[in-house]
Design an enzyme around this catalytic site. Structure first.
Site: not given
Lengths: 705, 705
Positions: A344, A432
């Site tokens: 990420d 998320y």
């Protein structure tokens, strides 16, 4: 209000005067004398852009900016700036250091790395060096190219067909860009991998939670440099899960349920805030540190030092700390899922995917905020409001206490409430949400907490009941036609500890069971006790000693300064205390995703400081191979004893989803603590003040407009 | 106040009206219709005492009361009372169940166990049964006998000599009683062990911290039944550590240090408290539970149930939970230390050593309090104010959130702040302080947190610098002449889970690595992914399957109701999530202290419910042998699948002391969470209300008198 008047004789202390949200932030960008670790200002970004675009070194166009960030000065220079020649004392204002930027740009099908010098006026700049990246991997994906990519599918005939065949309205469709990962091969030269990504699409329709409604089975490949769809496969059709029950927006879930509501709480500080923000420097109680922002790392904490009240000196703890990478591998080997092995930070950028914090919800009313501006794909500055908040936390906890009942006829009770300082960012890279907290304590501890929430990444399926599952479905059925795929989260911190100075050692104090020999010469005694434990001390010499599996056996893991000792003769140090979330990867070592993030097999790595070693999965993380990674660097097995060392700590969770995690997941937290351990001569908060009279008082009130 | 007047038009909400401290407590004792799990009232204790003293079954005198507590009704009766025949619905008011007490008394050199029936008027009682305890071990030491014992040494000539020889003023000396542990042999009959304890003495002088100043080398043995010193040894002389730097009392440590102080925080609830106390029943948000007090266990939480807002039903989670034992073995085999292997609950009593909580310091201003009264050695009730506090906690945390950046040109952010409910007790058995929190969350989670603070148990030594240590010193030199001995803390919880009903199973969902076979029939796929993990489910059949080492490998540990399934077909359940403090004992299995607490080798044990199996180291823990213990019961290997099962969770820490822990230790915490996992059909707090307008408001103020 009449009831208030009879209180006129009371001492009105201070209405908690919360600084306006913008005050702290604007202070940072308007300073004429930036701290050498301050993030680039919008003006500086503008100057850097102009210099890069004007440089003859990269003539190809279009040129897109993928990373623009501070190229911080050498550590020795920053230390001299911050602490002066002695290495002690507070963060002071000295003549500014040269300001430089690192730029990673794409042009002509190549990744370019440029170092840019910014003039002292902050408004002009010069390219100092240029290099073309020849190794594997690509830079962070820009937000703009992702938006451009997801605009392609509705005009792509095969996709239009696939959508029509599924009976879905194209107006309800949203797509998202997923990195392709890396699965062998590659390298530079002819046949080199292209900068491609997968595109997957979803159905929003009435719900905001489109991630819950995948168009499963359809995979597109987009060439991000050419901005064209170059691969398409409609492999299999599954029902699109229903929209009902997926939305999480207030007003879309039905009214709040009366039986579910606690009474709201508000953090009030009767004497006002206890911290001060000067540019990017935060001073609070015995702590002082610099808060930076980076489009890749998000929050960067630098030059954290703690005032030793007993010694009357300021002492260094951490030179620089940030989240280096977030590895999230999913556990379904099928065509549409096998490559979902996200990095990420390196692929998406934690700072890029940090959005404005909601005052009073993401952070309490007494918070102050920092902006986080960054460079867009065109190189122009993009302002980012309220990306980081800072607040004092009083959670009702106790800093230390004792009740002494041993004196005849008197009971002694001494209690010190615990107020801490939290620095928070929330990153939402797609589905998320990561709430990333640094919590500073007056005791000298720093606690790191990662709280996971947001939406699950789910797979469309024909299953509507668990009894239908006969083979491994690689996930949990959380709703009809909705499999939440098993996955892991590994958050890797880069923590350049400088415990009371630059050179430190890593020490494992291993709890070791012993039989009682009965012989005092070996620590035994002639008593009926048969066993006990003692401490076996191991000092790590080289990087191969610097790795630790925190679940392997009991040990205190310390970072000490071998050149500084306490009065009692102990090396001054801090120790690492994991607090949940200690999972390590169980993927095979030869599996490509694991090779890219092989450091996730151990929670602890210690390396010698190198300015170039920042990103655990490499500077070019998209399609990275692991060749530039923490594991690769560490393989050199350099000396780490009495050196300037860096702790890399990976917090990990294996996530088996449950129905409660759907449609939005209640927060799940894990963390770790860095705790002074023979750093101070004694409890450093012995002389913290006793409870405030407000603590026990109920004379607090709130009004709403 | 003038500034306030222009706000007259604003809506004055509610001044946080904190109930008076005594309101909640007195409510409990004045009720005429007690809940069957209410602790004995002072009136009931008085009646029980009278019945025992009047009983011809125990004629010997003196008779001392060592334990007087509720002998709770059979579980089936309590469940019927609380939930009616269906086992669902809220805690209701039904006809009271018979009230009974369990009394453990000493008389005639024997331990007597009496069950006493209390008449419905609560003021008279009858002995129902009587038994003499024939096995090993003795009851809890009373406070009174400890005070009597420590009054003996100043009049004991050999001790007077020892003190004089050390140049210490007897007026400065304080002594304390230490259980002798157990080191083999024993049993009933002739030659049976006597009820003795060790006595060790300390020098207070100018400091309150006498534990920091041991008269090392002098050990006395006191016969508690005869109340006489029966053993004395002055083995070795070490310097008494200095008093300077040991005190922790405000005013004795120097004034508060200006550079150390955060601004105080106050928890304010603009709409008042959100919880309601009815006798001992607490109702808050979706939770309902009963708060009891026991002189041995301290806080007892019973009948915890959560309202399932989506289903419209109240659902059971926990029948009864409490701290069953606290095992604290020290790691020095020498004469004065080898036996220090404390069982704080069974030897001292956690409730007995819980002292009044300091409002505004131990618990925030918005807390309510429960009293905890108990029986003194003479059987008379002793009132104990403010032993347990209950408060809503708003720590600035988030219950769930998501920012959705995937929609073109709009950003969706939904955040729900997290307010939780904490039930707290602080236990100070001698030198240490344990802050024991139960935290209830609207998400259905219960978090258990143990925070350690207080004073170290130290050994006098001639060492004044670490370099002087050549053999194993069994501890850390924390100050001159002061060794803080290595030790462990094991806090064992008894948690009788009743997940959605009485019969539950224990399931290990083991994270299992797999190679990708490429074959869909085995869960593989023809992709370049080489490995993944999946879940191997193991259901525990008998008690030998019910043990788990949480550090042994990754697994989700669940407690499910095999008779209840979610809509998706999953067994409803809760899972156990350790959060730090997962140490297990490393003592040898054949070492006597370990035999008494052998369950500390694994964090998790699961047993079938038995009303008799409450105390992990046995009902008679003082000088216990392990014959009556969790391990012994579990050796029967009873069935635990689809049975009424109990989870025993042991939270553990190995404590290597550091200088910061001296003279009083900054709080160190560990804990675990019980989290609904396929218990609800979906996120149960989807419909919790959005942030209160107060959350973002700064319009809160405090006054002091």
């Amino acid at each position: 209000m009449a009831q208030m008047s009879h209180r006129a004789a009371m001492l009105l202390l201070l209405v908690a005067a919360v600084l306006s949200v913008t005050a702290a932030a604007s202070a940072a960008s308007s300073r004429s004398n930036p701290h050498p670790l301050d993030p680039l200002t919008p003006e500086e970004v503008t100057a850097v852009r102009a210099a890069v675009l004007a440089s003859p070194l990269v003539p190809a166009r279009p040129l897109t900016f993928h990373y623009v960030g501070l190229d911080e000065p050498d550590k020795a220079d920053v230390l001299a700036y911050a602490y002066g020649g002695t290495g002690t004392g507070g963060l002071s204002s000295r003549p500014p250091l040269p300001r430089r930027a690192l730029v990673v740009a794409r042009a002509g099908g190549q990744s370019h790395e440029l170092r840019v010098d910014i003039a002292s006026n902050g408004t002009s700049a010069t390219v100092l060096s240029h290099a073309v990246h020849r190794g594997a991997g690509f830079p962070i994906l820009t937000l703009e190219e992702q938006f451009a990519a997801v605009a392609l599918p509705p005009a792509y005939p095969p996709f239009v067909d696939s959508v029509r065949r599924r009976g879905v309205d194209m107006d309800d469709v949203l797509c998202a860009v997923f990195p392709v990962g890396w699965f062998g091969g590659g390298g530079a030269g002819a046949g080199a991998p292209k900068r491609v990504a997968k595109m997957l699409c979803f159905v929003a329709g009435p719900t905001a939670n489109f991630y819950a409604r995948p168009i499963e089975g359809v995979t597109m490949v987009v060439d991000l440099d050419a901005m064209a769809i170059v691969g398409y496969r409609d492999r299999v059709t599954y029902p699109v899960p229903k929209a009902e029950g997926t939305d999480y927006r207030a007003g879309k879930t039905g009214p709040p349920l009366a039986g579910l509501q606690p009474a709201p709480g508000v953090a009030v500080q009767p004497e006002g805030r206890g911290f001060h923000i000067d540019g990017h420097v935060v001073r609070w109680a015995n702590w002082e540190f610099h808060v930076g922002f980076d489009m890749r790392a998000g929050t960067v904490i630098s030059l954290a030092s703690v005032h030793d009240a007993d010694a009357g000196t300021r002492r260094r703890v951490l030179y620089r700390g940030f989240v280096s990478e977030v590895f999230v591998p999913y556990m379904d080997p099928v065509e549409e899922w096998y490559y979902r092995t996200f990095l990420d930070a390196g692929e998406y950028g934690l700072g890029l995917w940090a959005f404005p914090l909601q005052p009073g919800a993401d952070c309490p009313a007494n918070a102050a905020y920092f902006d986080g501006s960054y460079a867009g794909q065109d190189g122009k500055p993009v302002s980012g409001e309220n990306r980081i908040c800072v607040f004092e936390r009083y959670a009702g906890d106790v800093a230390w206490r004792h009740t002494e009942a041993g004196f005849p006829a008197r009971l002694i009770t001494e209690v010190r409430p615990d107020v801490t300082l939290v620095v928070r960012m929330v990153v939402s890279p797609g589905n998320y949400d990561y709430i990333l907290d640094w919590e500073f304590k007056t005791s000298g501890s720093i606690k790191f907490v990662v709280s996971l929430t947001g939406l699950l990444e789910v797979k469309g399926t024909s299953y509507t009941h668990a009894d239908e599952l006969t083979v491994d479905a690689h996930g949990s059925l959380v709703s009809e036609n909705t499999l939440a795929i098993y996955h892991d989260h590994y958050v890797t911190y880069h923590l350049d500890l400088d415990i009371d100075g630059t050179n430190n050692s890593f020490v494992k104090n291993i709890i070791t069971a012993r039989r009682n020999t009965g012989d005092p010469a070996t620590g035994g005694a002639d008593t009926p006790r048969r066993s006990y434990w003692t401490v076996r001390r191991e000092v790590a010499e080289t990087e191969s000693d610097g790795q630790a599996d925190v679940n392997a056996g009991p040990a205190d893991l310390l970072f000490v300064n071998p050149g500084k000792k306490t009065r009692m003769g102990h090396e001054v140090g801090y120790r690492l205390i994991p607090s949940g979330a200690t999972a390590a990867s169980v993927l095979a070592d030869d599996d490509c995703p694991q090779r890219r993030a092989s450091y996730t097999k151990k929670q602890v790595w210690v390396t010698p400081y190198s300015k170039a070693e920042k990103w655990a999965s490499g500077l070019y993380a998209d399609q990275s191979t692991g060749a530039d990674s923490l594991t690769a660097w560490s393989r050199r097995n350099r000396g780490i004893r009495d050196e300037d060392i860096v702790l890399w700590y990976t917090l990990g969770l294996h996530h088996i989803p449950y129905q409660e995690d759907f449609p939005v997941m209640p927060t799940l937290s894990g963390g770790f603590e860095l705790r002074p351990s023979n750093f101070f001569e004694r409890n450093p908060i012995l002389r913290i003040r006793p409870p405030s009279p407000h603590g026990a008082s109920a004379n607090c009130s709130c009004y709403s407009r």
